[in-house]
Design a protein around this motif. Structure first.
Motif, PDB file in Angstrom:
ATOM      1  N   LEU A   1       0.822  -1.207   0.000  1.00 15.61           N
ATOM      2  CA  LEU A   1       0.000   0.000   0.000  1.00 15.61           C
ATOM      3  C   LEU A   1       0.859   1.261   0.000  1.00 15.61           C
ATOM      4  CD1 LEU A   1      -2.762   1.415   0.265  1.00 15.61           C
ATOM      5  CD2 LEU A   1      -2.554   1.153   2.743  1.00 15.61           C
ATOM      6  N   PHE A   2       1.843   1.314   0.880  1.00 12.02           N
ATOM      7  CA  PHE A   2       2.694   2.505   0.935  1.00 12.02           C
ATOM      8  C   PHE A   2       3.634   2.585  -0.263  1.00 12.02           C
ATOM      9  CE2 PHE A   2       1.592   2.379   5.528  1.00 12.02           C
ATOM     10  CZ  PHE A   2       1.080   3.660   5.617  1.00 12.02           C
ATOM     11  N   SER A   3       3.998   1.453  -0.830  1.00 11.76           N
ATOM     12  CA  SER A   3       4.800   1.479  -2.058  1.00 11.76           C
ATOM     13  C   SER A   3       3.995   2.082  -3.198  1.00 11.76           C
ATOM     14  CB  SER A   3       5.263   0.067  -2.420  1.00 11.76           C
ATOM     15  OG  SER A   3       6.095  -0.471  -1.421  1.00 11.76           O
ATOM     16  N   VAL A   4       2.708   1.739  -3.278  1.00 10.84           N
ATOM     17  CA  VAL A   4       1.835   2.338  -4.298  1.00 10.84           C
ATOM     18  C   VAL A   4       1.709   3.841  -4.071  1.00 10.84           C
ATOM     19  CG1 VAL A   4      -0.541   2.429  -5.142  1.00 10.84           C
ATOM     20  CG2 VAL A   4       0.555   0.219  -4.760  1.00 10.84           C
ATOM     21  N   SER A   5       1.565   4.246  -2.799  1.00 10.44           N
ATOM     22  CA  SER A   5       1.456   5.680  -2.512  1.00 10.44           C
ATOM     23  C   SER A   5       2.723   6.418  -2.925  1.00 10.44           C
ATOM     24  CB  SER A   5       1.181   5.894  -1.019  1.00 10.44           C
ATOM     25  OG  SER A   5       2.325   5.583  -0.238  1.00 10.44           O
ATOM     26  N   GLY A   6       3.886   5.768  -2.755  1.00 15.24           N
ATOM     27  CA  GLY A   6       5.132   6.387  -3.184  1.00 15.24           C
ATOM     28  C   GLY A   6       5.264   6.476  -4.684  1.00 15.24           C
ATOM     29  N   THR A   7       4.509   5.641  -5.402  1.00 15.80           N
ATOM     30  CA  THR A   7       4.501   5.717  -6.865  1.00 15.80           C
ATOM     31  C   THR A   7       3.524   6.778  -7.358  1.00 15.80           C
ATOM     32  OG1 THR A   7       5.041   3.360  -6.982  1.00 15.80           O
ATOM     33  CG2 THR A   7       4.171   4.383  -8.979  1.00 15.80           C
ATOM     34  N   VAL A   8       2.370   6.882  -6.695  1.00 17.19           N
ATOM     35  CA  VAL A   8       1.339   7.836  -7.117  1.00 17.19           C
ATOM     36  C   VAL A   8       1.711   9.264  -6.711  1.00 17.19           C
ATOM     37  CG1 VAL A   8      -1.078   8.494  -6.846  1.00 17.19           C
ATOM     38  CG2 VAL A   8      -0.450   6.077  -7.047  1.00 17.19           C
ATOM     39  N   ILE A   9       2.172   9.442  -5.475  1.00 19.33           N
ATOM     40  CA  ILE A   9       2.542  10.771  -4.985  1.00 19.33           C
ATOM     41  C   ILE A   9       3.970  11.086  -5.419  1.00 19.33           C
ATOM     42  CG2 ILE A   9       2.883  12.188  -2.935  1.00 19.33           C
ATOM     43  CD1 ILE A   9       0.793  10.483  -1.523  1.00 19.33           C
ATOM     44  N   GLU A  10       4.146  12.229  -6.040  1.00 19.11           N
ATOM     45  CA  GLU A  10       5.461  12.627  -6.517  1.00 19.11           C
ATOM     46  C   GLU A  10       6.438  12.723  -5.352  1.00 19.11           C
ATOM     47  OE1 GLU A  10       2.678  14.125  -6.959  1.00 19.11           O
ATOM     48  OE2 GLU A  10       2.227  14.361  -9.082  1.00 19.11           O
ATOM     49  N   GLN A  11       7.611  12.127  -5.530  1.00 15.96           N
ATOM     50  CA  GLN A  11       8.602  12.073  -4.462  1.00 15.96           C
ATOM     51  C   GLN A  11       9.686  13.139  -4.654  1.00 15.96           C
ATOM     52  OE1 GLN A  11       8.348   9.185  -1.864  1.00 15.96           O
ATOM     53  NE2 GLN A  11       6.413   9.861  -2.732  1.00 15.96           N
ATOM     54  N   GLY A  12      10.117  13.716  -3.524  1.00 15.62           N
ATOM     55  CA  GLY A  12      11.265  14.611  -3.553  1.00 15.62           C
ATOM     56  C   GLY A  12      11.037  15.944  -4.210  1.00 15.62           C
ATOM     57  N   GLN A  13       9.778  16.433  -4.257  1.00 18.88           N
ATOM     58  CA  GLN A  13       9.498  17.729  -4.873  1.00 18.88           C
ATOM     59  C   GLN A  13       9.614  18.846  -3.838  1.00 18.88           C
ATOM     60  OE1 GLN A  13       9.073  18.044  -8.163  1.00 18.88           O
ATOM     61  NE2 GLN A  13       9.270  15.809  -8.401  1.00 18.88           N
ATOM     62  N   SER A  14       9.508  20.074  -4.315  1.00 24.48           N
ATOM     63  CA  SER A  14       9.654  21.232  -3.435  1.00 24.48           C
ATOM     64  C   SER A  14       8.381  21.462  -2.624  1.00 24.48           C
ATOM     65  CB  SER A  14       9.966  22.478  -4.260  1.00 24.48           C
ATOM     66  OG  SER A  14       8.881  22.779  -5.137  1.00 24.48           O
ATOM     67  N   LEU A  15       8.509  22.286  -1.584  1.00 24.18           N
ATOM     68  CA  LEU A  15       7.349  22.632  -0.762  1.00 24.18           C
ATOM     69  C   LEU A  15       6.283  23.319  -1.594  1.00 24.18           C
ATOM     70  CD1 LEU A  15       5.926  22.957   1.978  1.00 24.18           C
ATOM     71  CD2 LEU A  15       7.263  25.042   2.325  1.00 24.18           C
ATOM     72  N   ALA A  16       6.690  24.217  -2.487  1.00 23.58           N
ATOM     73  CA  ALA A  16       5.723  24.936  -3.328  1.00 23.58           C
ATOM     74  C   ALA A  16       4.943  23.970  -4.214  1.00 23.58           C
ATOM     75  CB  ALA A  16       6.448  25.970  -4.187  1.00 23.58           C
ATOM     76  N   PHE A  17       5.605  22.915  -4.676  1.00 25.30           N
ATOM     77  CA  PHE A  17       4.925  21.931  -5.515  1.00 25.30           C
ATOM     78  C   PHE A  17       3.803  21.246  -4.744  1.00 25.30           C
ATOM     79  CE2 PHE A  17       4.376  17.539  -6.852  1.00 25.30           C
ATOM     80  CZ  PHE A  17       4.167  17.670  -8.219  1.00 25.30           C
ATOM     81  N   TYR A  18       4.102  20.807  -3.518  1.00 26.71           N
ATOM     82  CA  TYR A  18       3.084  20.105  -2.734  1.00 26.71           C
ATOM     83  C   TYR A  18       1.971  21.056  -2.298  1.00 26.71           C
ATOM     84  CZ  TYR A  18       6.361  16.224  -2.612  1.00 26.71           C
ATOM     85  OH  TYR A  18       7.202  15.203  -2.977  1.00 26.71           O
ATOM     86  N   GLN A  19       2.302  22.305  -2.002  1.00 26.16           N
ATOM     87  CA  GLN A  19       1.267  23.270  -1.645  1.00 26.16           C
ATOM     88  C   GLN A  19       0.333  23.547  -2.805  1.00 26.16           C
ATOM     89  OE1 GLN A  19       3.733  26.510  -0.246  1.00 26.16           O
ATOM     90  NE2 GLN A  19       3.453  25.932   1.908  1.00 26.16           N
ATOM     91  N   ALA A  20       0.873  23.536  -4.022  1.00 22.88           N
ATOM     92  CA  ALA A  20       0.050  23.798  -5.200  1.00 22.88           C
ATOM     93  C   ALA A  20      -0.804  22.596  -5.591  1.00 22.88           C
ATOM     94  CB  ALA A  20       0.940  24.211  -6.369  1.00 22.88           C
ATOM     95  N   ASN A  21      -0.276  21.392  -5.421  1.00 22.22           N
ATOM     96  CA  ASN A  21      -0.974  20.191  -5.892  1.00 22.22           C
ATOM     97  C   ASN A  21      -1.765  19.478  -4.802  1.00 22.22           C
ATOM     98  OD1 ASN A  21       0.024  19.518  -8.863  1.00 22.22           O
ATOM     99  ND2 ASN A  21       1.768  20.360  -7.728  1.00 22.22           N
ATOM    100  N   TYR A  22      -1.469  19.780  -3.533  1.00 28.17           N
ATOM    101  CA  TYR A  22      -2.202  19.152  -2.427  1.00 28.17           C
ATOM    102  C   TYR A  22      -2.652  20.233  -1.440  1.00 28.17           C
ATOM    103  CZ  TYR A  22      -0.065  14.944  -4.336  1.00 28.17           C
ATOM    104  OH  TYR A  22       0.337  13.935  -5.178  1.00 28.17           O
ATOM    105  N   PRO A  23      -3.590  21.076  -1.865  1.00 22.24           N
ATOM    106  CA  PRO A  23      -4.033  22.185  -0.996  1.00 22.24           C
ATOM    107  C   PRO A  23      -4.806  21.677   0.210  1.00 22.24           C
ATOM    108  CG  PRO A  23      -5.438  22.011  -2.917  1.00 22.24           C
ATOM    109  CD  PRO A  23      -4.326  21.022  -3.140  1.00 22.24           C
ATOM    110  N   GLU A  24      -4.922  22.551   1.206  1.00 25.13           N
ATOM    111  CA  GLU A  24      -5.671  22.200   2.408  1.00 25.13           C
ATOM    112  C   GLU A  24      -7.175  22.254   2.181  1.00 25.13           C
ATOM    113  OE1 GLU A  24      -3.864  23.312   6.382  1.00 25.13           O
ATOM    114  OE2 GLU A  24      -3.010  24.886   5.096  1.00 25.13           O
ATOM    115  N   ASN A  25      -7.582  23.101   1.272  1.00 30.14           N
ATOM    116  CA  ASN A  25      -9.019  23.232   1.016  1.00 30.14           C
ATOM    117  C   ASN A  25      -9.254  23.386  -0.490  1.00 30.14           C
ATOM    118  OD1 ASN A  25     -11.755  23.550   1.441  1.00 30.14           O
ATOM    119  ND2 ASN A  25     -11.617  25.733   1.926  1.00 30.14           N
ATOM    120  N   PRO A  26      -9.818  22.369  -1.161  1.00 29.75           N
ATOM    121  CA  PRO A  26     -10.241  21.093  -0.558  1.00 29.75           C
ATOM    122  C   PRO A  26      -9.082  20.099  -0.533  1.00 29.75           C
ATOM    123  CG  PRO A  26     -10.916  21.174  -2.839  1.00 29.75           C
ATOM    124  CD  PRO A  26     -10.211  22.483  -2.566  1.00 29.75           C
ATOM    125  N   ALA A  27      -8.992  19.345   0.548  1.00 23.48           N
ATOM    126  CA  ALA A  27      -7.955  18.322   0.665  1.00 23.48           C
ATOM    127  C   ALA A  27      -8.330  17.092  -0.147  1.00 23.48           C
ATOM    128  CB  ALA A  27      -7.755  17.936   2.128  1.00 23.48           C
TER     129      ALA A  27
END
Length: 468
Positions: free
Chosen positions: A44-70
């Motif tokens: 399960l966590f291996s799949v999550s590591g494949t689906v979720i981009e690894q090693g990106q910048s903070l700005a990348f995750y803030q843009a693609n995984y916002p708090e609202n809507p989560a």
């Protein structure tokens, strides 16, 4: 007396620990249900590591995984970074899962698989007829007491690749087996999985990933590390560098990109070329365990001359187009005091450059090597310099993982072999034959029937020969 008491207390402590290990911990570690749960969680966590981009910048995750809507109502950039889903394979809890799963497999191997193999390698003769009734498959044949049926059965079994055991002082009993490799297969499977886990852990601790954008003609060392394990320092290049000899792009007849290439040279500490390769997508350069992939491209600079001036190489920057393609631009002064100038725009390496004046009006369109008159000067565009985007990865655990997969595949193939056992006893004019197998029961029953039919036919032939 005190020393004796201390020694006795230590002995009792170790005895208690050993007993607790055997009675409480080992049954839990070797539980098949626990192994299945651990395997599913790791998957399960291996799949999550494949689906979720690894090693990106903070700005990348803030843009693609916002708090609202989560995402899914809970997966925001804060949750993602707190849990460590941005670098799953290097988190302490993921490595702990791998170690726990490997420990479970190792404990199962030593407490179950190895004893089962030892038991399979031991043989025991059946010297009483009632012992055959306990077997899943058994038969009783009437034989002549003068007829050496056991010897004929031995020959038949050997022809079918059975290993036959007989005692010198007991010539009326027989034990035969084949397919012992099927008992070794599960052990090899466990070893293969453990090796894969060790390779994964070693790669996570010592590997790294970097990204570089290098202009054509430049030398570079790996510096822009995106993700790295705590022991990755030994893998990062220090005593050698790379040179981008040339970067170019092949275009189709319609003007779209067909392929882009980088001619790379590896230089030692003395600046001597020790390796060279032209890379493109899916054809990387590998050197000392570090792999250089061709992943991106850009425009680094433009080389121009104003009137009869020296050649200037001016850097170009990528402009924000709001997702409408990629364009690079720069500004070129046409007066020594920098009071006037023109803007140059380009979108690829085909050489077409757009020239705009200070009011944003298109002045001219030129190609590499062409000149134009702007602001009272002669502007010559000599060349557009491209830059290659490289992804650089080192994972020392990959050879270990490959070796583990090879062992895993070998163990799976070996596990398909049936471990078949046959016992025989000749006494009081009867031949008792019985056997059992751990898989392919129907095929084993057919084989035993064929063995008995073969034995019976040989006896009938001998009886006819004696009668005649």
């Amino acid at each position: 007396m005190t020393v004796d008491n201390t020694t006795s207390e230590k002995s009792n402590l170790w005895s208690t620990i050993n007993q607790s290990l055997r009675q409480d911990i080992l049954p839990v570690l070797t539980d098949l249900r626990l192994a299945i749960v651990l395997l599913l969680v790791i998957a399960l966590f291996s799949v999550s590591g494949t689906v979720i981009e690894q090693g990106q910048s903070l700005a990348f995750y803030q843009a693609n995984y916002p708090e609202n809507p989560a995402l899914f109502g809970f997966l925001s950039w804060k949750v993602l970074l707190t849990v460590g889903l941005d670098h799953v394979y290097r988190t302490w809890w993921f490595l702990a899962l791998l170690i726990f799963f490997g420990t479970s497999l190792t404990a199962c191997t030593f407490t179950r698989q190895l004893p089962a193999l030892k038991a399979a390698r031991r043989w025991k003769f059946y010297d009483q007829s009632r012992q055959f009734t306990k077997l899943a498959l058994s038969a009783e044949l009437d034989v002549d007491t003068q007829n050496d049926s056991l010897q004929k059965l031995t020959q038949i079994l050997q022809n079918r690749r059975y290993k036959v055991f007989q005692e010198q002082d007991k010539n009326n009993v027989l034990y035969a087996r084949k397919g012992i490799v099927g008992r070794i297969g599960p052990i090899i499977v466990h070893i293969g999985i453990v090796v894969i886990l060790l390779g994964s852990i070693w790669g996570a601790m010592t590997g790294f990933m970097a990204q570089e954008m290098i202009p054509s003609g430049n030398n570079f060392q790996v510096k822009n590390i995106v993700d790295a394990g705590p022991w990755a320092a030994t893998q990062i290049t220090k005593d050698w560098t790379l040179r981008v000899n040339r970067f170019w792009i092949d275009y189709t007849s319609t003007g779209s990109i067909d392929q882009f290439y980088s001619d790379l040279s590896v230089l030692n500490s003395q600046g001597e070329e020790v390796d060279r390769k032209t890379i493109f997508v899916n054809q990387p350069l590998r050197y000392r365990g570090v792999t250089f992939y061709q992943t991106d491209w850009g425009l680094a600079a433009v080389r121009v001359r104003v009137n009869k001036s020296p050649i200037f190489q001016l850097p170009m920057a990528q402009l924000n187009t709001n997702g409408n393609g990629r364009i690079w631009g720069t500004w070129i002064p046409t007066k020594p005091d920098l009071s006037e100038g023109v803007s140059l725009l380009a979108k690829d390496l085909q050489g077409t450059v757009l020239i705009y004046d200070a009011t944003g009006k298109l002045v001219d369109t030129v190609r590499s090597g062409m000149s134009t008159q702007v602001n009272g000067v002669k502007l010559t565009v000599l060349d557009v310099v491209g830059s290659t985007g490289l992804q650089i990865k080192a994972d020392p655990g990959v050879p270990i993982v490959y070796a583990g997969f090879a062992l895993l595949m070998l163990g799976v193939v070996m596990s398909y072999f049936s471990h078949s056992q046959i016992w025989a006893l000749q006494t009081d004019g009867c031949l008792y034959v019985g056997g059992k197998t751990n898989r392919a029961q129907v095929a084993f029953e057919q084989e035993v029937l064929q063995i008995l039919e073969r034995l019976s036919s040989q006896q009938k032939i001998e009886e006819k020969a004696i009668a005649s």
